[in-house]
Design an enzyme around this catalytic site. Structure first.
Site, PDB file in Angstrom:
ATOM      1  N   ILE A 166       0.845  -1.201   0.000  1.00 29.86           N
ATOM      2  CA  ILE A 166       0.000   0.000   0.000  1.00 29.86           C
ATOM      3  C   ILE A 166       0.879   1.248   0.000  1.00 29.86           C
ATOM      4  O   ILE A 166       0.592   2.236  -0.673  1.00 29.86           O
ATOM      5  CB  ILE A 166      -0.944  -0.006   1.233  1.00 29.86           C
ATOM      6  CG1 ILE A 166      -1.951  -1.146   1.123  1.00 29.86           C
ATOM      7  CG2 ILE A 166      -1.683   1.309   1.360  1.00 29.86           C
ATOM      8  CD1 ILE A 166      -2.687  -1.439   2.406  1.00 29.86           C
ATOM      9  N   ASP A 167       1.968   1.124   0.747  1.00 33.94           N
ATOM     10  CA  ASP A 167       2.845   2.268   0.905  1.00 33.94           C
ATOM     11  C   ASP A 167       3.703   2.543  -0.318  1.00 33.94           C
ATOM     12  O   ASP A 167       4.226   3.649  -0.474  1.00 33.94           O
ATOM     13  CB  ASP A 167       3.729   1.998   2.113  1.00 33.94           C
ATOM     14  CG  ASP A 167       4.124   3.256   2.790  1.00 33.94           C
ATOM     15  OD1 ASP A 167       3.272   4.147   2.858  1.00 33.94           O
ATOM     16  OD2 ASP A 167       5.267   3.355   3.229  1.00 33.94           O
TER      17      ASP A 167
END
Lengths: 91, 133
Positions: A65-66
């Site tokens: 996600i990051d």
């Protein structure tokens, strides 16, 4: 004078673009992390014995996600410190 | 499974995941650095390496912080530590990129972004590797 005007325009539009980039990337990452954490808490509440397995996957998913946010930060830094659009004016 | 077995299993499992992720990232960063250095020159290679290393260093520090709750059975504590690790990771990447752009005058920005993107994507793509095992 015209060059100065172009320079100011490029810098101001770049600043707006950078703000949008970092803001939208942060928004997306925050929504993603929020959904993931909520799912983890729900899973942990349903099956506490699965916490160790889920914990590892949560950390790795966080990386995924990051990734988009980190990429966006990198591109923002590039435009902030070494704006390739400004070199067009220099020519 | 007894509690001791479970704890031992957890202690073993978490670092292995991180080790796999890091080894993949290091291998990919090495290959990219060599390729970029051969094709575009020494400075581009170093820039790609800086981009990769900033993410790898961030992941390494974040994994240390996240590993603190490896023995915890409290999901909220795990989430809090994971979010702390996330903040540290972003801060480390941000600071290292700022230092690179500020002080490395011969920096090739596109090579740096390439290294960064590769490392960031691989840190996520390791999930597939984890699922295979």
């Amino acid at each position: 004078m015209e060059h100065l005007q172009y320079l100011a325009m490029i810098q101001s539009y770049t600043a707006i673009g950078l703000g949008l980039m970092i803001g939208l990337a942060a928004l997306g990452a925050c929504i993603g992390i929020g959904i993931m954490c909520a799912s983890f808490l729900e899973g942990a509440a349903r099956q506490p014995e699965m916490i160790p397995q889920l914990q590892g996957k949560v950390f790795l998913l966080l990386g995924l996600i990051d990734a988009s946010f980190i990429i966006s930060v990198g591109i923002v830094m590039m435009f902030a410190f070494a704006n390739p659009l400004l070199s067009a004016i220099a020519k | 499974m007894s509690d001791i077995d479970e704890i031992t299993e957890r202690m073993k499992r978490f670092p292995q995941i991180i080790q796999k992720m890091l080894s993949l990232q290091v291998k990919a960063a090495g290959i990219l650095t060599v390729l970029v250095a051969v094709v575009f020159g020494k400075h581009a290679g170093i820039s790609a390496l800086i981009g990769s290393v900033s993410v790898i260093f961030g992941v390494l520090l974040a994994s240390k912080i996240a590993h603190k709750t490896a023995l915890s059975k409290e999901p909220a504590a795990i989430i809090i530590n994971v979010l702390k690790a996330e903040a540290v990771k972003i801060f480390v990447v941000l600071v290292s990129l700022w230092l690179a752009f500020k002080f490395y005058t011969a920096l090739a920005p596109f090579a740096l972004i390439a290294g960064l993107v590769l490392s960031a994507i691989i840190s996520g793509a390791s999930i597939t590797k984890l699922n295979e095992d």
